[in-house]
Design an enzyme around this catalytic site. Structure first.
Site, PDB file in Angstrom:
ATOM      1  N   THR A  19     -19.211 -20.567 -15.051  1.00 56.92           N
ATOM      2  CA  THR A  19     -18.839 -19.236 -15.530  1.00 56.92           C
ATOM      3  C   THR A  19     -18.395 -18.289 -14.424  1.00 56.92           C
ATOM      4  O   THR A  19     -17.694 -17.323 -14.693  1.00 56.92           O
ATOM      5  CB  THR A  19     -20.025 -18.573 -16.271  1.00 56.92           C
ATOM      6  OG1 THR A  19     -21.166 -18.574 -15.409  1.00 56.92           O
ATOM      7  CG2 THR A  19     -20.344 -19.314 -17.554  1.00 56.92           C
ATOM      8  N   ASP A  20     -18.803 -18.544 -13.196  1.00 53.74           N
ATOM      9  CA  ASP A  20     -18.469 -17.604 -12.119  1.00 53.74           C
ATOM     10  C   ASP A  20     -16.985 -17.320 -11.997  1.00 53.74           C
ATOM     11  O   ASP A  20     -16.574 -16.184 -11.867  1.00 53.74           O
ATOM     12  CB  ASP A  20     -18.987 -18.125 -10.777  1.00 53.74           C
ATOM     13  CG  ASP A  20     -20.418 -17.689 -10.505  1.00 53.74           C
ATOM     14  OD1 ASP A  20     -20.832 -17.712  -9.345  1.00 53.74           O
ATOM     15  OD2 ASP A  20     -21.103 -17.314 -11.477  1.00 53.74           O
ATOM     16  N   LYS A  76     -16.064 -11.783 -16.478  1.00 53.69           N
ATOM     17  CA  LYS A  76     -17.526 -11.918 -16.509  1.00 53.69           C
ATOM     18  C   LYS A  76     -18.107 -10.575 -16.084  1.00 53.69           C
ATOM     19  O   LYS A  76     -17.902 -10.134 -14.944  1.00 53.69           O
ATOM     20  CB  LYS A  76     -17.968 -13.020 -15.556  1.00 53.69           C
ATOM     21  CG  LYS A  76     -19.463 -13.303 -15.626  1.00 53.69           C
ATOM     22  CD  LYS A  76     -19.836 -14.541 -14.804  1.00 53.69           C
ATOM     23  CE  LYS A  76     -21.324 -14.838 -14.925  1.00 53.69           C
ATOM     24  NZ  LYS A  76     -21.734 -16.031 -14.183  1.00 53.69           N
ATOM     25  N   THR A  83     -22.793 -24.890 -14.813  1.00 51.85           N
ATOM     26  CA  THR A  83     -24.137 -24.937 -15.392  1.00 51.85           C
ATOM     27  C   THR A  83     -24.163 -25.720 -16.683  1.00 51.85           C
ATOM     28  O   THR A  83     -25.102 -26.460 -16.963  1.00 51.85           O
ATOM     29  CB  THR A  83     -24.632 -23.500 -15.664  1.00 51.85           C
ATOM     30  OG1 THR A  83     -24.609 -22.780 -14.437  1.00 51.85           O
ATOM     31  CG2 THR A  83     -26.035 -23.495 -16.221  1.00 51.85           C
TER      32      THR A  83
END
Lengths: 637, 445
Positions: free
Chosen positions: B178-179, B257, B101
């Site tokens: 970020t996943d 996360k 992202t």
């Protein structure tokens, strides 16, 4: 005020109305659509928005400047009124179907064409009023019209969008918003610039407002509806005017804008006649602190003590121009002051057409003229008191504005003031940055949503008229006048709130007959607010005062405002109880027995006259008549 | 003038065409044809009007005339050029991009996706960048949504990062989705040792075309860390709070996360973050004194291989134990069980587990509670698992145990050596002391 010939002037007005919808949930999440109370537990979150150079959009120049330098935005998050979606911590949920259905119903009532598929867009707004940095908005329908006695007015677009956060505070380097209002669904109706007169604008705005109101699904109250105008005349410029709060103010705002534009054209011509050339206006600023410091003004001395300096700018050949009124109580100099405030964030501006004044005498004024090498009577100057950086930006904006005065009227976005005049907010932005809101899938307008919309189709004004006559029991004349009057909104509000206690007829006559006749007698009815009206009406409804007392109570309140207290006045007119009236009647009959017997049947009027002269305004006339009749019968039997 | 043919198809209307649309109601619109979305119905054509709005019109309700071609090229993807820029400071910085992202920016007109971060953007987001760096070198390595990363990608990234250090970089910043950022971080932590400076993985939960993007704070925090951090570790730098007040620098093998969308989704588990950075003031605050310091000298130790034959299996009530046998038969060499509680799985599975371990498969136990340690000595089930030969992942996150086992299987041949190294503390992915404040506090009224 002289009435303009709007047709000759080529007046064109477009209307943009934003109305909050009364839905169960917000537009993109399930939060309720009520504002928080001051006691709601709240947390604060701090954010900075990234303002890239190309993203201007709806933001005033000083705020943009601050934003680009890291202005802190503080968001109040009231518990139960805003969730992670408002905080930009969770993607938006699907578009609220209830809101869409209401918008479709309103669009149909305006003969608009509903689109086949609704696409939600992101419109960049970086003043902080949206934590995401954009507003989610979607066109629902295009086209349509409103018929008016002066001609049909077209509708361009009908959109559904989220309301912005509520600004609660602002200071050096920061701004604070409450997120309770953010996300409440709005319908935005934009007309074509087909409106040709101020009165037509009022009628059209009223009509559209009424249609929305009659769906029963729009919010009422302060801040739930906002009206913007686009006003232009031949040889003038299309000006955007934001935030006309009261319907009744619309014609005035338009008139004053026409006046402003005509005046600015006059100023242009005069400046040209004086031979002013753009090159004569320079951005040079001059520190005149030492001269001004000697003035008698405490305010000026205080500002200087705090470390501010006085910076002036030369305005050659502008003597007398600055004091020209472009709108009632607003001069060209006021315009320059607005520019200085908007661009430099300074408190205001003082100019030579106002001097001597502000504690600055003739002597100091002359010194300034001399120092600046200007000719009194021909040239002018203006100055601000602030730090150099702000002063420079402020005065540069002033020079730019004066330069533009030579060309004509700049394209501006202006804000409406409560008296109908307007003030500069910012330069008119280009088309706002808009791109698809990819987190929300497009919505197909299918049978199911159209069926939902049919529930909200507003009743027609004719149906409303029928209801006013048959259900509210108003006379045909009264109802007919009411339905065309902006007071209708207040009437319907009061009936929905007080209808159980106060007959609608009394509410209607208070608004349409008594208030208007008091106004024509010169009473300032504007000071009578809704709460005061409610108290008076309730007192009548409960039988505490007679309805005949209403005009007197209101008049006394308004004449003595602000010292008068409505509760006290109501007490003064408090009615007599039935027993008390009986007592009075009996006494009068007793005292005038002979006269009564002499008059026989005609005694009734005689007694009524005597009783009413004592109790007028304190008792319902019908009740008195009934009691007098009874007592006379008793006597005669 | 084009109208609907019998099949309802428009052969000649293309994205980017400037068209005039006449609706059945008589309304006329003009605009540019936009690409169809995955969600739109087939009969819908999307037009961008001059006011910027997109509208969806059913081709059944309209007559469409093509007036010309717009100058916009729709839906193009732009490669990012490699660039290097000199500054006035002392930090030698390598910036590599793997996607995510943080790297995507939507073009307003078309919806096309561009890689957002080039040097110009970096400078725009970090205004004093050129005062801090002596040079910054920007290179795009992949353009991946991080859910599509595989151990092969970790290998490549590890090689590139090591090379950057060998060429003289003091620190490497990696833009990443970020996943699976924490998986890549753990992978790099095992694969590259003796780091002369921090490797900082950075991402954002809101893309950088948004004014509210968290990328700005995260990037500024990363650059401050690159220049001020005393450690030579692989780290993740992301918001520590929903407010734009500070970022946290987490040890890569201790971070996860923990929220699907919040800016402050990344939190350290069973450890304290290494540092807190306040980008508005430039303050770098060391929170954790137990760190691997920067190495002296330039020999970075690189062991970049990973095995893709490791499976991460979550235990649940009623799990069919034959799945474990099946995995072994498919050639899996390592299985990380995300067990319940202290590290348990249904007792019925123990015989299968024993069989599979005897065949040479390495089975380790982590806990799906994430917080706390695995301790298979406390209950019978655990003891039986130990007897069967299951290794304890102790207080390692299940994801980190998976990455560690994959790395060991990729670089070490001897099974006993792998087992020994698995339970050894290599890069502070294990910790013998747990403080009370490791466990987060939630709202309880």
């Amino acid at each position: 005020m002289v009435e303009f010939n709007y047709e000759e002037l080529g007046l064109r007005v477009g209307l943009e109305i934003h109305q909050q919808l009364d839905t169960k949930h917000k537009l993109f999440c399930d939060c309720p659509t009520r504002l928080a109370s001051p006691s709601t537990p709240t947390i604060e979150v701090i954010r900075y928005l990234r303002a890239t150079k190309s993203e201007i959009g709806e933001i005033d120049p000083a705020a943009l400047y601050e934003m680009q330098r890291g202005r802190k935005i503080i968001y109040q998050v009231p518990q139960g009124h805003a969730c992670l979606v408002e905080l930009d911590e969770e993607p938006p949920h699907e578009l609220n179907r209830e809101a869409l259905a209401i918008a479709i119903a309103i669009a149909k009532a305006l003969h608009s064409t509903i689109l086949d598929e609704i696409h939600v867009m992101r419109k960049i707004v970086i003043d902080g009023s949206n934590p995401t940095g954009f507003q989610r908005t979607a066109i629902v329908a295009i086209g349509g019209y409103v018929d008016d006695e002066e001609g049909r007015v077209g509708i361009q677009t009908i959109c559904v969008e989220e309301d912005a956060a509520r600004k609660v505070d602002e200071g050096p380097g920061y701004v604070k918003y409450n997120l309770d209002r953010l996300g409440i669904p709005l319908i935005e109706i934009a007309t074509s610039p087909d409106i040709k007169s101020p009165d037509q604008a009022l009628r059209v705005a009223f009509k559209i407002g009424l249609i929305m109101r009659l769906t029963g699904k729009v919010k009422r109250g302060i801040g739930t509806i906002r009206q913007d105008l686009n006003v232009s005349i031949k040889n003038g410029v299309k000006t955007e005017i934001k935030g006309v709060s009261k319907l009744e103010l619309i014609p005035k705002v338009i008139k004053y804008e026409v006046m402003r534009q005509l005046k600015l054209l006059e100023i242009r011509d005069e400046l040209r006649r004086r031979g002013l050339r753009e090159e004569e206006l320079s951005y040079g600023i001059y520190d005149i602190t030492e001269i001004v410091r000697r003035s008698r003004s405490k305010l000026i001395r205080k500002l200087i003590e705090r470390g501010n300096r006085v910076y002036a700018v030369k305005l050659p050949k502008l003597s007398g121009i600055l004091k020209i009124e472009v709108q009632p109580n607003r001069r060209f100099g006021t315009e320059l002051s607005d520019y200085a405030k908007a661009w430099g964030g300074v408190g205001g501006l003082i100019h030579s057409d106002e001097l001597p004044g502000y504690g600055i005498d003739e002597k100091i004024t002359d010194e300034i003229y001399e120092y600046l090498n200007l000719e009194k009577g021909r040239d002018a100057f203006a100055f601000v008191i602030s730090e150099k950086d702000r002063a420079q930006r402020a005065l540069q904006a002033v020079i730019d504005r004066v330069r533009y005065a030579l060309k004509g009227i700049p394209r501006e976005t202006r804000g409406a003031n409560p008296d109908g005049t307007t003030r500069y907010l910012r330069p008119q932005p280009g088309a706002a940055r808009m791109y698809p809101e990819t987190d929300v899938p497009p919505i197909k307008v299918d049978e199911s949503i159209l069926r939902e919309a049919s529930k909200y189709i507003p009743k027609t004004p004719d149906k409303l008229l029928k209801e006013l006559v048959e259900v509210h029991k108003l006379s045909k004349d009264l109802a007919f006048n009411l339905i065309k009057d902006p007071m209708l909104h207040l009437y319907l509000d009061l009936v929905s709130e007080l209808g159980n206690d106060v007959p609608p007829k009394i509410i209607a006559s208070t608004l349409m007959i008594h208030m208007k006749s008091l106004k024509s007698e010169g009473v300032n009815v504007d000071v009578i607010d809704v709460d005061t009206l409610k108290k008076v009406l309730l007192a009548v409804g409960k039988g505490e005062v007679a309805k005949e007392a209403i005009p007197e109570i209101l008049a006394e309140y308004a004449r003595g405002y602000p010292k008068t207290v409505i509760d006290e006045i109501i007490s003064k007119f408090k009615g007599l109880s039935r027993d008390e009236v009986v007592k009075i009647v009996r006494k009068i009959i007793e005292d005038n027995k002979d006269e009564i017997i002499k008059r026989g049947v005609k005694a009734f009027n005689f007694v009524m006259g005597k009783v009413m002269s004592i109790v007028r305004g304190k008792v319902d006339g019908k009740l008195v008549a009934e009691i007098v009749k009874n007592e006379l019968n008793r006597l005669m039997s | 003038m084009l109208s609907l043919d019998s099949k309802g198809k428009y052969e000649d209307i293309k994205e980017g065409d400037f068209v005039r649309v006449k609706l059945r109601s008589g309304e006329v619109l003009e605009g540019i044809v936009m690409p169809a979305t995955e969600f739109s119905s087939e009969d819908i054509i999307i037009i961008k009007l001059s006011n910027g709005y997109n509208v969806g019109i059913s081709k059944r309700n309209a007559e469409i005339e093509v007036l010309g071609k717009s100058k916009i090229s729709i839906g193009k993807e732009y490669p990012m050029e490699r660039t290097r820029i000199e500054g006035k400071g002392s930090l030698r910085l390598a910036f590599i991009s793997t996607g995510g992202t943080i790297m995507s920016k939507v073009e307003y007109e078309t919806g096309a996706v561009r890689p957002a971060i080039n040097v110009a953007e970096l400078i725009d987001m970090v205004p004093n960048l050129l005062d801090i760096v002596s040079y910054v070198e920007v290179e795009e390595v992949f353009r991946l949504l991080s859910e599509n990363m595989t151990p092969k990608h970790w290998e490549e990234i590890a090689k590139i990062v090591a090379a950057k250090f060998m060429k003289g970089a003091d620190s490497v910043i990696i833009a990443h989705g970020t996943d699976t950022m924490s998986y890549t971080a753990a992978a790099l932590a095992f694969a590259i040792r003796n780091l002369p400076g921090p490797v900082i993985l950075v991402g954002s939960q809101r893309s950088s075309d948004r004014p509210s993007t968290d990328a700005v704070m995260n990037l500024r925090g990363s650059i401050i860390t690159a220049s001020k951090a005393p450690f030579g570790e692989v780290t993740i730098c992301m918001h520590g709070h929903t407010s734009d007040t500070y970022v946290l620098v987490h040890r890569g093998v201790r971070v996860r996360k923990m929220h699907s969308s919040r800016r402050d989704a990344f939190q350290s588990i069973n450890d304290i973050p290494l540092a807190k950075v306040v980008p508005t003031t430039g303050d770098f605050i060391l929170l954790n004194n137990d760190y691997i310091p920067r190495s002296r000298g330039r020999d970075v130790k690189l062991k970049p291989r990973f095995s893709d034959k490791v499976f991460l299996l979550k235990a649940f009530p009623g799990i069919d134990c034959t799945i474990i046998e099946y995995l072994a038969s498919m050639g899996y060499k390592g299985i990380v069980i995300e067990g319940t509680g202290l590290g348990h799985i249904r007792e019925d599975c123990i015989p299968v587990i024993e069989r599979v371990i005897d065949k040479g498969v390495i089975i380790v136990m982590a806990t799906q509670t994430l917080f706390g340690r695995v301790n298979m000595k406390v209950y019978t089930t655990g003891r039986k698992l130990l007897k069967a030969g299951v290794l304890s992942a102790d207080d390692m996150l299940p994801e980190v145990a998976y990455v560690k086992l994959s790395w060991l299987l990729g670089n070490v041949n001897n099974v006993d050596e792998i087992k020994r190294l698995f339970v050894s503390n290599l890069v502070k992915e294990l910790g013998s002391i747990h403080h009370e404040n490791y466990f987060p506090r939630w709202y309880h009224g």
